[in-house]
Design a protein around this motif. Structure first.
Motif, PDB file in Angstrom:
ATOM      1  N   LEU A 222      40.010  16.613  59.769  1.00  0.00           N
ATOM      2  CA  LEU A 222      39.093  16.922  58.802  1.00  0.00           C
ATOM      3  C   LEU A 222      39.098  15.826  57.905  1.00  0.00           C
ATOM      4  CD1 LEU A 222      39.758  20.669  58.376  1.00  0.00           C
ATOM      5  CD2 LEU A 222      37.559  19.702  59.241  1.00  0.00           C
ATOM      6  N   ALA A 223      40.380  15.204  57.761  1.00  0.00           N
ATOM      7  CA  ALA A 223      40.415  13.929  56.688  1.00  0.00           C
ATOM      8  C   ALA A 223      39.614  12.815  57.409  1.00  0.00           C
ATOM      9  CB  ALA A 223      41.533  13.670  56.251  1.00  0.00           C
ATOM     10  N   SER A 224      39.432  12.723  58.588  1.00  0.00           N
ATOM     11  CA  SER A 224      38.884  11.622  59.160  1.00  0.00           C
ATOM     12  C   SER A 224      37.600  11.769  59.684  1.00  0.00           C
ATOM     13  CB  SER A 224      39.755  11.119  60.696  1.00  0.00           C
ATOM     14  OG  SER A 224      39.046  11.956  61.572  1.00  0.00           O
ATOM     15  N   ASP A 225      36.944  10.254  60.124  1.00  0.00           N
ATOM     16  CA  ASP A 225      35.520  10.182  60.295  1.00  0.00           C
ATOM     17  C   ASP A 225      35.336  11.078  61.692  1.00  0.00           C
ATOM     18  OD1 ASP A 225      35.307   8.766  58.220  1.00  0.00           O
ATOM     19  OD2 ASP A 225      35.473   6.909  59.349  1.00  0.00           O
ATOM     20  N   ALA A 226      36.265  11.474  62.365  1.00  0.00           N
ATOM     21  CA  ALA A 226      36.001  12.468  63.695  1.00  0.00           C
ATOM     22  C   ALA A 226      35.326  13.608  63.082  1.00  0.00           C
ATOM     23  CB  ALA A 226      37.504  12.612  64.275  1.00  0.00           C
ATOM     24  N   SER A 227      35.444  14.203  61.966  1.00  0.00           N
ATOM     25  CA  SER A 227      34.815  15.357  61.581  1.00  0.00           C
ATOM     26  C   SER A 227      33.401  15.217  60.630  1.00  0.00           C
ATOM     27  CB  SER A 227      35.745  16.294  60.731  1.00  0.00           C
ATOM     28  OG  SER A 227      36.580  15.607  59.839  1.00  0.00           O
ATOM     29  N   GLY A 228      32.659  13.972  60.945  1.00  0.00           N
ATOM     30  CA  GLY A 228      32.122  13.641  59.946  1.00  0.00           C
ATOM     31  C   GLY A 228      30.711  14.363  59.577  1.00  0.00           C
ATOM     32  N   PHE A 229      30.681  15.297  60.291  1.00  0.00           N
ATOM     33  CA  PHE A 229      29.170  16.334  59.962  1.00  0.00           C
ATOM     34  C   PHE A 229      29.760  17.515  59.681  1.00  0.00           C
ATOM     35  CE2 PHE A 229      24.842  18.043  61.441  1.00  0.00           C
ATOM     36  CZ  PHE A 229      24.348  17.606  60.269  1.00  0.00           C
ATOM     37  N   ILE A 230      30.948  17.831  59.308  1.00  0.00           N
ATOM     38  CA  ILE A 230      31.574  18.932  59.152  1.00  0.00           C
ATOM     39  C   ILE A 230      31.780  19.135  57.497  1.00  0.00           C
ATOM     40  CG2 ILE A 230      33.359  20.540  59.279  1.00  0.00           C
ATOM     41  CD1 ILE A 230      33.880  19.356  61.918  1.00  0.00           C
ATOM     42  N   THR A 231      31.204  20.070  56.918  1.00  0.00           N
ATOM     43  CA  THR A 231      31.603  20.299  55.552  1.00  0.00           C
ATOM     44  C   THR A 231      31.093  21.503  54.917  1.00  0.00           C
ATOM     45  OG1 THR A 231      31.502  19.198  53.247  1.00  0.00           O
ATOM     46  CG2 THR A 231      29.411  19.727  54.404  1.00  0.00           C
ATOM     47  N   GLY A 232      32.066  22.339  54.140  1.00  0.00           N
ATOM     48  CA  GLY A 232      31.825  23.660  53.596  1.00  0.00           C
ATOM     49  C   GLY A 232      32.287  24.814  54.566  1.00  0.00           C
ATOM     50  N   GLU A 233      33.272  24.229  55.398  1.00  0.00           N
ATOM     51  CA  GLU A 233      33.827  25.022  56.457  1.00  0.00           C
ATOM     52  C   GLU A 233      35.295  25.573  56.236  1.00  0.00           C
ATOM     53  OE1 GLU A 233      32.816  27.240  58.727  1.00  0.00           O
ATOM     54  OE2 GLU A 233      30.683  26.687  58.511  1.00  0.00           O
ATOM     55  N   ASP A 234      35.534  26.795  56.881  1.00  0.00           N
ATOM     56  CA  ASP A 234      37.103  26.920  56.499  1.00  0.00           C
ATOM     57  C   ASP A 234      37.416  27.247  58.169  1.00  0.00           C
ATOM     58  OD1 ASP A 234      36.060  29.768  54.562  1.00  0.00           O
ATOM     59  OD2 ASP A 234      35.716  29.584  56.804  1.00  0.00           O
ATOM     60  N   PHE A 235      38.763  26.801  58.336  1.00  0.00           N
ATOM     61  CA  PHE A 235      39.179  26.729  59.805  1.00  0.00           C
ATOM     62  C   PHE A 235      40.437  27.552  59.845  1.00  0.00           C
ATOM     63  CE2 PHE A 235      36.513  23.122  59.383  1.00  0.00           C
ATOM     64  CZ  PHE A 235      36.019  22.813  60.734  1.00  0.00           C
ATOM     65  N   VAL A 236      40.285  28.699  60.726  1.00  0.00           N
ATOM     66  CA  VAL A 236      41.619  29.496  60.744  1.00  0.00           C
ATOM     67  C   VAL A 236      42.376  29.078  61.749  1.00  0.00           C
ATOM     68  CG1 VAL A 236      42.484  31.748  61.490  1.00  0.00           C
ATOM     69  CG2 VAL A 236      40.273  31.501  60.042  1.00  0.00           C
ATOM     70  N   ILE A 237      43.747  29.077  61.763  1.00  0.00           N
ATOM     71  CA  ILE A 237      44.583  28.257  62.593  1.00  0.00           C
ATOM     72  C   ILE A 237      45.832  29.346  62.486  1.00  0.00           C
ATOM     73  CG2 ILE A 237      45.214  26.612  60.977  1.00  0.00           C
ATOM     74  CD1 ILE A 237      46.086  24.790  63.430  1.00  0.00           C
ATOM     75  N   ASP A 238      45.762  30.297  63.560  1.00  0.00           N
ATOM     76  CA  ASP A 238      46.699  31.426  63.343  1.00  0.00           C
ATOM     77  C   ASP A 238      47.053  32.301  64.507  1.00  0.00           C
ATOM     78  OD1 ASP A 238      44.493  33.136  63.898  1.00  0.00           O
ATOM     79  OD2 ASP A 238      44.656  34.277  61.904  1.00  0.00           O
TER      80      ASP A 238
END
Ligand code: NAD
Length: 243
Positions: A222-238
């Motif tokens: 999410l910090a990198s340009d690999a996620s360049g078109f992703i914003t305002g989302e929440d990602f569950v990792i559980d």
């Protein structure tokens, strides 16, 4: 795309636990990383990363202090001159019930977990915008998808989700993306002695706790340009707990 060479990151609550692993992964990916925490252990982490060839510094920072945030941004301005990544990871928990919790105890959790992230976003976003934008990653929790054992903590983590969405809308035109990560159980000093560990693993389809590195890998994405078109989302990792 996950190469962070030339970028600068600030990670809060990074002296230990998940924040330390996130800071190390960002530094290993090439970023200059400012490790911030109220605990002095961050000094040793910064020294180790520097010895290993990474670019890292430590600053004692309480996320609830606007003055401390301004000091951090001034340090970064002198050091690399730019801020590209902010990880609002610092968090505390208080396991009292609503009946047992004082108003002061409620406010303390909300102040660190939610207001701390708000101040960070408010003060860091203008500096990010100066160099074309950046990425803000807020650490929420999978407790922000239901009711949970800890009322103030749960409310603060729901607040982070709301803050993430509104910040994403406000700063999109400045090139700043804002996303939230909602981890399930990761065994750290935050919960090592919690009576809920066993029951939570029992309710997790993958039947285990997560690893801090598994969360850190999502922070890097999410910090990198690999996620360049992703914003305002929440990602569950559980491990399927929330599924
Ligand atoms: P941790 O207790 O090991 O780390 C939290 C860090 O935040 C500590 O280093 C602490 O000193 C720091 N901190 C606390 N108050 C601060 C303040 N006012 N200013 C600056 N730093 C402060 O716990 P962790 O599990 O690594 O937690 C990291 C984040 O992940 C937290 O936001 C937590 O709520 C979240 N989280 C944890 C879990 C889990 O199961 N461990 C699950 C979901 C979300």
């Amino acid at each position: 795309l996950t190469d962070l060479t030339g970028k600068t990151a600030l990670v809060t609550g990074a002296a230990r636990g998940q924040g330390a692993v996130e800071a190390e992964l960002l530094a290993t990916a090439g970023a200059s990383v400012l490790i911030c925490d109220v605990l002095d252990e961050g000094e040793a982490l910064a020294a180790r990363l520097t010895a290993e060839g990474c670019d890292a510094k430590f600053l004692k920072l309480d996320v609830t202090s606007e003055a401390a945030w301004l000091e951090a941004l001034a340090l970064i301005r002198d050091w690399t001159g730019r801020l590209d990544i902010l990880v609002n990871n610092a968090g505390i928990i208080n396991r009292k019930t609503i009946a047992d919790m004082s108003v002061g105890e409620w406010k303390k959790v909300l102040e660190v977990n939610a207001t701390g992230a708000f101040i960070g976003i408010k003060l860091a976003a203008p500096m990010m915008a100066e160099t074309g934008g950046g990425s803000i990653v807020n650490i929420s929790s999978n407790s922000a998808f239901s009711g949970h054992y800890d009322p103030a903590y749960t409310a603060s983590k729901w607040a982070i989700r709301g803050l993430t969405r509104t910040a994403a809308m406000e700063f999109a035109d400045q090139g700043i993306r804002v996303n939230a990560i909602c981890p399930g159980l990761i065994v750290t000093d935050l919960n090592r002695n919690s009576p809920h560990l066993g029951p939570m693993i029992g309710m997790t389809p993958m039947a285990r706790a997560g690893e801090a590195d598994e969360v850190a890998q999502l922070v890097l994405f999410l910090a990198s340009d690999a996620s360049g078109f992703i914003t305002g989302e929440d990602f569950v990792i559980d491990g399927g707990f929330t599924a």
